[in-house]
Scaffold this motif. Structure first.
Motif, PDB file in Angstrom:
ATOM      1  N   ALA A 153      16.236  -7.048  98.122  1.00 13.85           N
ATOM      2  CA  ALA A 153      16.507  -7.790  96.892  1.00 13.85           C
ATOM      3  C   ALA A 153      17.493  -7.024  96.015  1.00 13.85           C
ATOM      4  N   LEU A 154      17.306  -5.708  95.925  1.00 14.30           N
ATOM      5  CA  LEU A 154      18.201  -4.893  95.099  1.00 14.30           C
ATOM      6  C   LEU A 154      19.593  -4.805  95.719  1.00 14.30           C
ATOM      7  N   PHE A 155      19.655  -4.657  97.034  1.00 14.18           N
ATOM      8  CA  PHE A 155      20.932  -4.609  97.750  1.00 14.18           C
ATOM      9  C   PHE A 155      21.698  -5.914  97.538  1.00 14.18           C
ATOM     10  N   SER A 156      21.012  -7.039  97.668  1.00 14.80           N
ATOM     11  CA  SER A 156      21.645  -8.343  97.477  1.00 14.80           C
ATOM     12  C   SER A 156      22.087  -8.533  96.031  1.00 14.80           C
ATOM     13  N   LEU A 157      21.315  -7.997  95.098  1.00 14.64           N
ATOM     14  CA  LEU A 157      21.689  -8.091  93.683  1.00 14.64           C
ATOM     15  C   LEU A 157      22.999  -7.353  93.426  1.00 14.64           C
ATOM     16  N   VAL A 158      23.147  -6.178  94.024  1.00 19.31           N
ATOM     17  CA  VAL A 158      24.390  -5.404  93.875  1.00 19.31           C
ATOM     18  C   VAL A 158      25.569  -6.191  94.435  1.00 19.31           C
ATOM     19  N   GLU A 159      25.377  -6.781  95.620  1.00 18.24           N
ATOM     20  CA  GLU A 159      26.426  -7.592  96.231  1.00 18.24           C
ATOM     21  C   GLU A 159      26.758  -8.793  95.353  1.00 18.24           C
ATOM     22  N   TRP A 160      25.738  -9.471  94.852  1.00 20.28           N
ATOM     23  CA  TRP A 160      25.912 -10.635  93.975  1.00 20.28           C
ATOM     24  C   TRP A 160      26.711 -10.259  92.740  1.00 20.28           C
ATOM     25  N   ALA A 161      26.383  -9.112  92.121  1.00 18.75           N
ATOM     26  CA  ALA A 161      27.049  -8.702  90.884  1.00 18.75           C
ATOM     27  C   ALA A 161      28.505  -8.316  91.140  1.00 18.75           C
ATOM     28  N   ARG A 162      28.757  -7.588  92.183  1.00 17.06           N
ATOM     29  CA  ARG A 162      30.131  -7.148  92.450  1.00 17.06           C
ATOM     30  C   ARG A 162      31.035  -8.312  92.835  1.00 17.06           C
ATOM     31  N   GLN A 163      30.479  -9.313  93.478  1.00 20.89           N
ATOM     32  CA  GLN A 163      31.286 -10.495  93.804  1.00 20.89           C
ATOM     33  C   GLN A 163      31.690 -11.259  92.554  1.00 20.89           C
ATOM     34  N   GLN A 164      30.994 -10.989  91.441  1.00 17.87           N
ATOM     35  CA  GLN A 164      31.330 -11.644  90.172  1.00 17.87           C
ATOM     36  C   GLN A 164      31.972 -10.671  89.193  1.00 17.87           C
ATOM     37  N   ASN A 165      32.517  -9.570  89.745  1.00 12.42           N
ATOM     38  CA  ASN A 165      33.290  -8.591  88.969  1.00 12.42           C
ATOM     39  C   ASN A 165      32.466  -7.812  87.950  1.00 12.42           C
ATOM     40  N   TRP A 166      31.184  -7.648  88.213  1.00 14.67           N
ATOM     41  CA  TRP A 166      30.398  -6.731  87.415  1.00 14.67           C
ATOM     42  C   TRP A 166      30.740  -5.304  87.853  1.00 14.67           C
ATOM     43  N   ILE A 167      30.603  -4.358  86.943  1.00 10.95           N
ATOM     44  CA  ILE A 167      30.687  -2.942  87.314  1.00 10.95           C
ATOM     45  C   ILE A 167      29.269  -2.485  87.630  1.00 10.95           C
ATOM     46  N   VAL A 168      29.073  -2.005  88.854  1.00  8.77           N
ATOM     47  CA  VAL A 168      27.729  -1.664  89.310  1.00  8.77           C
ATOM     48  C   VAL A 168      27.661  -0.194  89.731  1.00  8.77           C
ATOM     49  N   LEU A 169      26.742   0.529  89.118  1.00  5.91           N
ATOM     50  CA  LEU A 169      26.424   1.880  89.583  1.00  5.91           C
ATOM     51  C   LEU A 169      25.195   1.746  90.473  1.00  5.91           C
ATOM     52  N   TYR A 170      25.400   1.846  91.782  1.00  9.61           N
ATOM     53  CA  TYR A 170      24.319   1.621  92.740  1.00  9.61           C
ATOM     54  C   TYR A 170      23.934   2.937  93.399  1.00  9.61           C
ATOM     55  N   ILE A 171      22.661   3.279  93.293  1.00 10.87           N
ATOM     56  CA  ILE A 171      22.118   4.459  93.963  1.00 10.87           C
ATOM     57  C   ILE A 171      21.099   3.956  94.978  1.00 10.87           C
ATOM     58  N   PRO A 172      21.468   3.875  96.266  1.00 14.87           N
ATOM     59  CA  PRO A 172      20.585   3.286  97.282  1.00 14.87           C
ATOM     60  C   PRO A 172      19.323   4.085  97.548  1.00 14.87           C
ATOM     61  N   SER A 173      19.317   5.354  97.157  1.00 20.88           N
ATOM     62  CA  SER A 173      18.101   6.165  97.281  1.00 20.88           C
ATOM     63  C   SER A 173      18.158   7.284  96.255  1.00 20.88           C
ATOM     64  N   ALA A 174      17.276   7.211  95.265  1.00 17.05           N
ATOM     65  CA  ALA A 174      17.243   8.248  94.230  1.00 17.05           C
ATOM     66  C   ALA A 174      16.791   9.585  94.793  1.00 17.05           C
ATOM     67  N   PHE A 175      16.253   9.571  96.011  1.00 13.72           N
ATOM     68  CA  PHE A 175      15.875  10.840  96.640  1.00 13.72           C
ATOM     69  C   PHE A 175      17.111  11.702  96.897  1.00 13.72           C
ATOM     70  N   SER A 176      18.290  11.078  96.989  1.00 12.73           N
ATOM     71  CA  SER A 176      19.525  11.838  97.175  1.00 12.73           C
ATOM     72  C   SER A 176      19.862  12.663  95.935  1.00 12.73           C
ATOM     73  N   LEU A 177      19.252  12.319  94.803  1.00 11.35           N
ATOM     74  CA  LEU A 177      19.480  13.067  93.567  1.00 11.35           C
ATOM     75  C   LEU A 177      18.593  14.295  93.461  1.00 11.35           C
ATOM     76  N   THR A 178      17.562  14.351  94.288  1.00 13.91           N
ATOM     77  CA  THR A 178      16.575  15.430  94.161  1.00 13.91           C
ATOM     78  C   THR A 178      16.443  16.291  95.409  1.00 13.91           C
ATOM     79  N   ARG A 179      17.350  16.112  96.345  1.00 10.81           N
ATOM     80  CA  ARG A 179      17.296  16.933  97.545  1.00 10.81           C
ATOM     81  C   ARG A 179      18.660  16.966  98.227  1.00 10.81           C
ATOM     82  N   GLY A 180      18.932  18.051  98.910  1.00 12.23           N
ATOM     83  CA  GLY A 180      20.179  18.171  99.657  1.00 12.23           C
ATOM     84  C   GLY A 180      21.344  18.652  98.812  1.00 12.23           C
ATOM     85  N   GLY A 181      22.211  19.463  99.405  1.00 18.39           N
ATOM     86  CA  GLY A 181      23.409  19.926  98.718  1.00 18.39           C
ATOM     87  C   GLY A 181      23.155  21.136  97.831  1.00 18.39           C
ATOM     88  N   PHE A 182      24.209  21.554  97.162  1.00 17.96           N
ATOM     89  CA  PHE A 182      24.143  22.751  96.322  1.00 17.96           C
ATOM     90  C   PHE A 182      23.651  22.402  94.914  1.00 17.96           C
TER      91      PHE A 182
END
Length: 400
Positions: A153-182
């Motif tokens: 539902a969230l993935f489709s919402l992002v697609e729906w919004a971008r097709q209508q020229n919304w600016i979308v900050l999409y983070i498909p997994s917030a776990f990427s913010l808390t693990r991995g990298g420096f």
């Protein structure tokens, strides 16, 4: 014992009879007309063009109530963050036999399983689109059981919004913010800057919204645009510079939302309230360390958007990864609407089984009995329906 088991069997049978009585008749006539399922288990296999019975050639933003229960082809090029290829420049290369990391795993698995980039359009998706478009509720928390389809539902919402020229900050997994990298400690605040997650966030905005960002002036410096902020954060590997650029562009987007439609979409939102994979040493000799909490990470802490009062008219839609609130803490949301994504009903189960059969994954056209049994076995869990679709013929033999 048998005496304790019999009441359970009776209750299951009673629940089944009640569920059958509650099955809407709307789709039944459609299914029979299009032969989406067979009342005869010996019905012949569908023709090659049967996928056309359930696949509509319509963009996500153009879907209406007439398309509910059908699949549509996802325009994946406008949602690159959802797939591993986008993340490979930032993450370690997967080893032999390892799955590439990054993106939205549920969507990836569905597309890989079926061999097509198609998504089932559900009534709950249309309701979510309308809710976001109306803007009466700027903060929305998606809830629902595991496998109910929150991530889709969230993935489709992002697609729906971008097709209508919304600016979308999409983070498909917030776990990427808390693990991995420096990660590096910022002396003046004592918090830590995560370079990789900051670069991924900025790169997604750059790739998906470069023209729009170039037209949005900075709120205090008219000579500067939001595109300049994003590019500044990507010029080097300075973690503080990258994270500061992220914070600045998020703040500017909330201000720009007064005149430009803006959407913040975060999946796995509960990762911003659980343990991270980062830590700091306590005793070098003993090899002990203290695990960092998300509020100690500068970027992760700022993305707890449901707790912020300064998001302007921007829409914030988030989804946790687990069903129970005790397992998926989301802090203390402010003026947040909870939107429930239900499990698959009988009609959606029938559509998905027929779709998998057309993709060559299920052995036969599902009978009405098989659809009912599949729904009862999986309780409408989309993931389990997908996994059991290849064993559908065993349902009539009671071998599952």
């Amino acid at each position: 014992s048998l005496s304790s088991f019999l009441p359970l069997v009776a209750s299951v049978r009673q629940a089944t009879r009640i569920a059958e009585k509650r099955i809407p008749s709307l789709y039944s006539s459609i299914f029979i007309q299009n032969s989406l399922y067979s009342t005869d288990a010996k019905q012949s296999q569908p023709k090659k063009d049967d996928l056309a019975n359930i696949l509509v050639n319509v963009k996500c933003s153009e879907l209406t109530t007439n398309h509910i229960g059908n699949y549509y082809k996802s325009e994946i090029k406008i949602v690159p963050e959802g797939f591993p290829d986008f993340h490979q420049a930032f993450l370690a290369k997967a080893g032999p036999g390892e799955e590439k990391k990054g993106g939205q795993r549920s969507v990836q698995h569905e597309f890989q399983f079926s061999g097509h980039n198609n998504i089932l359009f559900r009534s709950s998706m249309l309701e979510l689109f309308d809710l976001v478009k109306e803007g009466k509720n700027n903060r929305i928390l998606l809830s629902g059981s595991t496998g109910s389809g929150k991530s889709f539902a969230l993935f489709s919402l992002v697609e729906w919004a971008r097709q209508q020229n919304w600016i979308v900050l999409y983070i498909p997994s917030a776990f990427s913010l808390t693990r991995g990298g420096f990660y590096y400690r910022r002396p003046e605040t004592g918090k830590y800057d995560t370079l990789t997650s900051a670069h991924i966030l900025l790169k997604s905005l750059l790739d998906c919204h470069r023209p729009q960002l170039a037209k949005l002036p900075h709120s205090t410096d008219p000579k500067k645009t939001l595109l300049d902020i994003v590019q500044q954060g990507l010029v080097n590997d300075d973690a503080k510079n990258a994270v500061d650029s992220c914070l600045e562009v998020i703040d500017e987007l909330t201000k720009a939302s007064e005149s430009t439609p803006v959407l913040f979409a975060i999946d796995g939102y509960n990762a911003l309230y659980s343990l991270t994979d980062y830590g700091v040493p306590i005793d070098i000799h003993l090899g002990t360390r203290r695990v960092l909490m998300p509020n100690e990470l500068t970027l992760a802490n700022e993305l707890r958007l449901l707790e912020r009062t300064d998001v302007g008219k921007a829409r914030v839609v988030v989804s946790p990864s687990w069903v129970k609130r005790t397992e998926a803490p989301v802090g203390n949301p402010i003026d947040t609407t909870e939107f429930v994504i239900p499990r698959y009903d009988f009609n959606e189960t029938a559509s998905s089984l027929y779709y998998y059969q057309c993709c060559g994954l299920a052995p036969e056209v599902p009978t009405e009995k098989q659809v009912k049994m599949m729904q009862h076995i999986t309780n409408g869990n989309a993931h389990e329906i997908r996994e059991l679709a290849i064993k559908m013929s065993m349902l009539k033999l009671n071998r599952l």
